[in-house]
Design a protein around this motif. Structure first.
Motif, PDB file in Angstrom:
ATOM      1  N   ARG A 574       0.842  -1.189   0.000  1.00 56.33           N
ATOM      2  CA  ARG A 574       0.000   0.000   0.000  1.00 56.33           C
ATOM      3  C   ARG A 574       0.881   1.243   0.000  1.00 56.33           C
ATOM      4  N   TYR A 575       0.449   2.217  -0.780  1.00 53.74           N
ATOM      5  CA  TYR A 575       1.136   3.504  -0.828  1.00 53.74           C
ATOM      6  C   TYR A 575       0.086   4.578  -0.603  1.00 53.74           C
ATOM      7  N   GLN A 576       0.313   5.448   0.383  1.00 51.49           N
ATOM      8  CA  GLN A 576      -0.685   6.459   0.707  1.00 51.49           C
ATOM      9  C   GLN A 576      -0.024   7.799   0.990  1.00 51.49           C
ATOM     10  N   LEU A 580      -2.661  10.692  -3.171  1.00 50.89           N
ATOM     11  CA  LEU A 580      -2.621   9.456  -3.935  1.00 50.89           C
ATOM     12  C   LEU A 580      -2.607   8.252  -3.010  1.00 50.89           C
ATOM     13  N   LYS A 581      -3.436   7.280  -3.332  1.00 52.94           N
ATOM     14  CA  LYS A 581      -3.495   6.036  -2.572  1.00 52.94           C
ATOM     15  C   LYS A 581      -3.491   4.870  -3.542  1.00 52.94           C
ATOM     16  N   LEU A 582      -2.550   3.961  -3.359  1.00 50.38           N
ATOM     17  CA  LEU A 582      -2.404   2.808  -4.237  1.00 50.38           C
ATOM     18  C   LEU A 582      -2.383   1.529  -3.404  1.00 50.38           C
ATOM     19  N   THR A 583      -2.999   0.498  -3.922  1.00 52.90           N
ATOM     20  CA  THR A 583      -2.953  -0.806  -3.271  1.00 52.90           C
ATOM     21  C   THR A 583      -2.799  -1.885  -4.327  1.00 52.90           C
ATOM     22  N   LEU A 630      -5.622  -4.555  -8.047  1.00 53.86           N
ATOM     23  CA  LEU A 630      -5.001  -3.236  -8.011  1.00 53.86           C
ATOM     24  C   LEU A 630      -6.079  -2.181  -7.830  1.00 53.86           C
ATOM     25  N   SER A 631      -5.782  -1.159  -7.050  1.00 51.47           N
ATOM     26  CA  SER A 631      -6.702  -0.030  -6.925  1.00 51.47           C
ATOM     27  C   SER A 631      -5.914   1.244  -6.684  1.00 51.47           C
ATOM     28  N   ALA A 632      -6.467   2.362  -7.150  1.00 47.02           N
ATOM     29  CA  ALA A 632      -5.809   3.657  -6.998  1.00 47.02           C
ATOM     30  C   ALA A 632      -6.860   4.732  -6.867  1.00 47.02           C
ATOM     31  N   TYR A 634      -6.829   9.025  -6.749  1.00 48.03           N
ATOM     32  CA  TYR A 634      -5.943  10.179  -6.927  1.00 48.03           C
ATOM     33  C   TYR A 634      -6.756  11.467  -6.935  1.00 48.03           C
ATOM     34  N   SER A 645      -9.674   0.548 -10.533  1.00 47.82           N
ATOM     35  CA  SER A 645      -9.323  -0.756  -9.967  1.00 47.82           C
ATOM     36  C   SER A 645      -9.262  -1.781 -11.096  1.00 47.82           C
TER      37      SER A 645
END
Length: 765
Positions: A574-576, A580-583, A630-632, A634, A645
């Protein structure tokens, strides 16, 4: 009230804080926080297993007429299909996730409301979240893909869980009225009153809605949905004790949609083979839409007591009660001739010795002309001689109206204890439930099949009458250990489930089975690599108890049936940041002891209305699933956000069974799902567009559905209103024609809903 320092509570607060828009102002005022909750955008909580929480924009993409199930459709790995855009028919509702399904034949995903078990998602005696919760009262939905929260109370959570969370009462007094008008004669009234703070420590609300829609297939007398729904909720604070109570009531009558073959869809993509004009010919009128119905009442209530034992420990206990009642209707094109075990006519129990579709003027059954039946055959005839050409002109058609009655009462309690001590967050608890489910089936004579479907209230045959009892006990314990940048979770749980069947005509308990699980292990590791990046991995052993439905098939060998199990492995990142948030999650699942119903042999061209307790349940191998999610999310600008996603899933059968062989793709599982949506806010105005691509499923073609929403919300300084809101939603904007969810057998599917629009006006005063 104690000041909590529990790490799990703190981590949730941090997750919500970092997920809030970078442009939202920090405000410590309690009422302001309540107003700001609509701005929270959470892609995933910081846990060691894959999970997602819906974005508020996902709720705006659906009209208030739609069911609460529809709001999770854009999350990775999930496919929600209902008979129409308004969720007007439970019979045709299907949910799939990672190769696991909820449909008419399978219940492999868990579902709770505020953590309270829903009682199963099956058609016969179960109820999905839409029976308990109106869309306006939904706060959010927590989805655990693959690995569920260890305390989740469900006997169906093989492939994950859905927890639908209701809104908390407001601290401000107010009243809301909303009216919706939409396609297919849709109309909906919604009323809600918030008490604000009363007795210096309590907030509460009461709401009521009435919804009516028509089936989108056909015209004229065609059936639809008529739904009455009410909810009451309160929260009271007593220093260290917080008491929450909630009661929901739902009364619905639904006309079903029918599933069709691919060939039938290609011939007529906007017709589900049901009819809307009574002809007086039973062969045709068995497909009369208003003869296919679902009637249900559901009442669910709970009281939750949360007690702060100390600044480091809490104890929560939630007793609950649920009543489910109703029936399912079908309209066989003949009268049955039931007999007992000695061959004598009977009105209770026994078997059907034969069927007839026509009588003489005195009511005596007529046999079809032998030459006629030898040379003329209709679909669905099944040898009963339903063609009127086989009888004299004076013959009178006869039909049945078949009712399957359902009644279910559940009472139970969940309890949870949490303790933070040093590096440990310890959690332990239990779930106990007693459930009694009655099911019976009776046949009523259609009074005059030449005129309409009206039936005699007194049945001429009650085919069976059974009571199923299920006692469930679950215990669990988990330790979450903080090890610097690492968090290690270790947990155990076990289900102890006893089932039995009481046959009222035999006057005895005729079947019983123990469906206990082994001690199930779970574990996970979360690594906080940087302020913005976290890595996670988890392993869990999931369990689905044997359902009481296996008792309905008298020929099942209960001693040979094993409960279903699944082993789930997740690995993700996970990147937050504020914008921006990515999983990304990779998963592997092994599903063993899959329980399947094998129907008895019958004419392939007909519906077996008298199947009753025939057929067999048995274990047929399992399923292996693997894939990538995958999900994002922004924030392009303070006013413009983008969400996407993608899911790639491979699900294959292990072992052979009727309808498939080892290595075949799992029926109804989708290999590719892709979602992209955009939402724009400018002052009081909002605009959203969402597209979802669903890949091929066997011989079923892929399709893309586009949804559009816009709205205007404004404060009103004069007059009786505090604020107004106008919302306009169009589902399937381009009118895509497609086959949606299947029936689990790989041969028939429900037709996807066409372009559907709804306009809602809401006033707060």
């Amino acid at each position: 009230m104690y000041a909590f320092t529990n790490k799990s509570v703190l981590s949730m607060a941090i997750a919500m804080a970092i997920s809030t828009s970078a442009y939202a102002n920090d405000n410590n005022n309690k009422n302001d926080k309540e107003n700001e909750i609509e701005e929270v955008t959470v892609v995933a909580k910081p846990t060691s297993y894959a999970n997602n929480v819906i974005d508020p924009a996902m709720m705006e993409q659906q009209s208030s007429v739609s069911s609460v199930l529809s709001v999770i459709d854009n999350l990775p790995g999930i496919s929600i299909n209902e008979g129409d855009a308004f969720g007007g028919d439970d019979w045709s509702t299907t949910i799939t996730m990672r190769g696991f399904s909820i449909d008419g034949n399978q219940q492999q995903l868990g579902m709770t409301v505020d953590g309270v078990p829903n009682g199963g998602s099956n058609y016969g005696g179960g109820a999905k979240a839409n029976r308990y919760l109106d869309s306006e009262n939904l706060e959010t939905v927590e989805v655990g893909q693959g690995t569920s929260d260890i305390k989740s109370a469900s006997l169906e959570a093989l492939g994950g869980t859905f927890n639908f969370i209701s809104k908390a009462p407001s601290f401000d007094k107010g009243t809301t009225f909303a009216y919706t008008s939409g396609s297919n004669d849709a109309s909906r009234y919604y009323f809600k009153h918030e008490t604000g703070t009363i007795f210096n420590n309590t907030q509460a609300y009461v709401s009521y809605s009435q919804t009516e829609t028509s089936r989108w297939v056909g015209s004229g007398s065609n059936g639809g949905k008529d739904n009455q729904h009410g909810e009451v909720k309160f929260v009271s604070d007593f220093d260290e004790l917080t008491v929450t109570g909630r009661l929901s009531y739902d009364d619905v009558s639904e006309t079903n949609y029918n599933s069709v073959t691919i060939e039938q869809f290609n011939q007529s993509p906007d017709w589900d083979q049901l009819t809307w004009n009574w002809t007086g010919v039973p062969h045709y009128d068995q497909m009369f839409a208003e003869g296919w119905g679902t009637l249900r009442e559901n009442t669910l209530g709970y009281l939750k007591f949360e007690y702060a034992l100390s600044p480091l420990s809490t104890f929560t206990v939630t007793p609950y009660y649920h009543n489910n009642s109703g029936r399912g209707d079908w309209i066989p094109p003949y009268l049955a001739s039931p007999v007992d075990e000695l061959g004598n006519p009977t009105t209770e129990g026994g078997t059907n010795a034969g069927s007839y579709g026509f009588t003489d003027t005195n009511g005596n059954p007529l046999a079809p002309n032998a030459l006629c039946t030898a040379t003329l055959s209709w679909p669905w005839d099944s040898g009963t001689g339903l063609n009127p050409a086989c009888y004299p002109d004076t013959a009178i058609p006869v039909m049945s109206y078949r009712h399957t009655h359902y009644e279910k009462n559940r009472s139970g309690v969940t309890a949870n204890y949490q303790l933070s001590i040093g590096m440990h967050d310890i959690e332990a608890g239990l779930w106990y439930e007693q459930a009694e489910r009655d099911e019976s089936r009776d046949w009523h004579k259609v009074i005059n099949a030449s005129v309409n479907q009206r039936f005699d209230d007194t049945p001429y045959w009650t085919q069976y009458k059974n009571t199923f009892n299920t006692d469930t006990f679950k215990w669990y314990a988990q330790d979450s250990m903080a090890l610097g940048d690492f968090t290690l979770n270790l947990g155990v749980k076990q289900y102890l489930v006893d089932l039995d069947k009481y046959d009222h005509y035999q006057g005895a308990t005729t079947a019983e089975v123990n469906s206990d699980s082994d001690v199930l292990l779970s574990g996970g590791l979360l690594y906080q690599a940087t302020d913005f990046i976290e890595l996670f991995t988890s392993y869990s052993e999931n369990f689905s108890a044997i359902k009481d439905g296996v008792f309905e098939a008298d020929s099942s060998d209960l001693s040979a049936i094993k409960a279903e199990t699944a082993e789930n492995i997740d690995l993700g990142i996970r990147y937050q940041t504020n914008a921006l948030k990515l999983t990304a999650t990779a998963y592997s699942i092994t599903f063993d002891n899959r329980i399947t119903f094998i129907a008895p042999g019958s004419d392939a061209g007909g519906i077996d209305y008298t199947i009753g307790t025939n057929g067999t349940y048995l274990n047929v191998g399992g399923i292996e699933s693997s894939g990538l999610e995958l999900s994002a999310n922004y924030m392009v600008t303070p006013a413009w956000s983008m969400y996407t996603s993608y899911t790639n899933n491979s699900s294959e059968y292990k072992g052979n069974a009727p309808g498939f062989t080892a290595g075949d793709a799992v029926i109804d599982s989708v290999e590719d799902l892709f979602v992209i949506s955009s939402d724009y806010y400018s002052g009081d105005f909002r605009l959203g567009l969402s597209a979802k691509y669903t890949g091929e499923r066997g011989d079923v073609d892929s399709y893309t559905v586009l949804d559009f929403n816009t709205g205007y919300s404004a404060e009103v300084e004069t007059g009786p209103f505090k604020s107004i809101d106008i919302a306009f939603v169009v589902n399937n904007l381009t009118g895509t024609s497609y086959l949606a969810g299947g029936t689990g057998n790989g041969s028939t599917y429900f037709i996807g809903a066409p372009r559907t629009a709804a306009l809602t006006f809401t006033a707060n005063f």
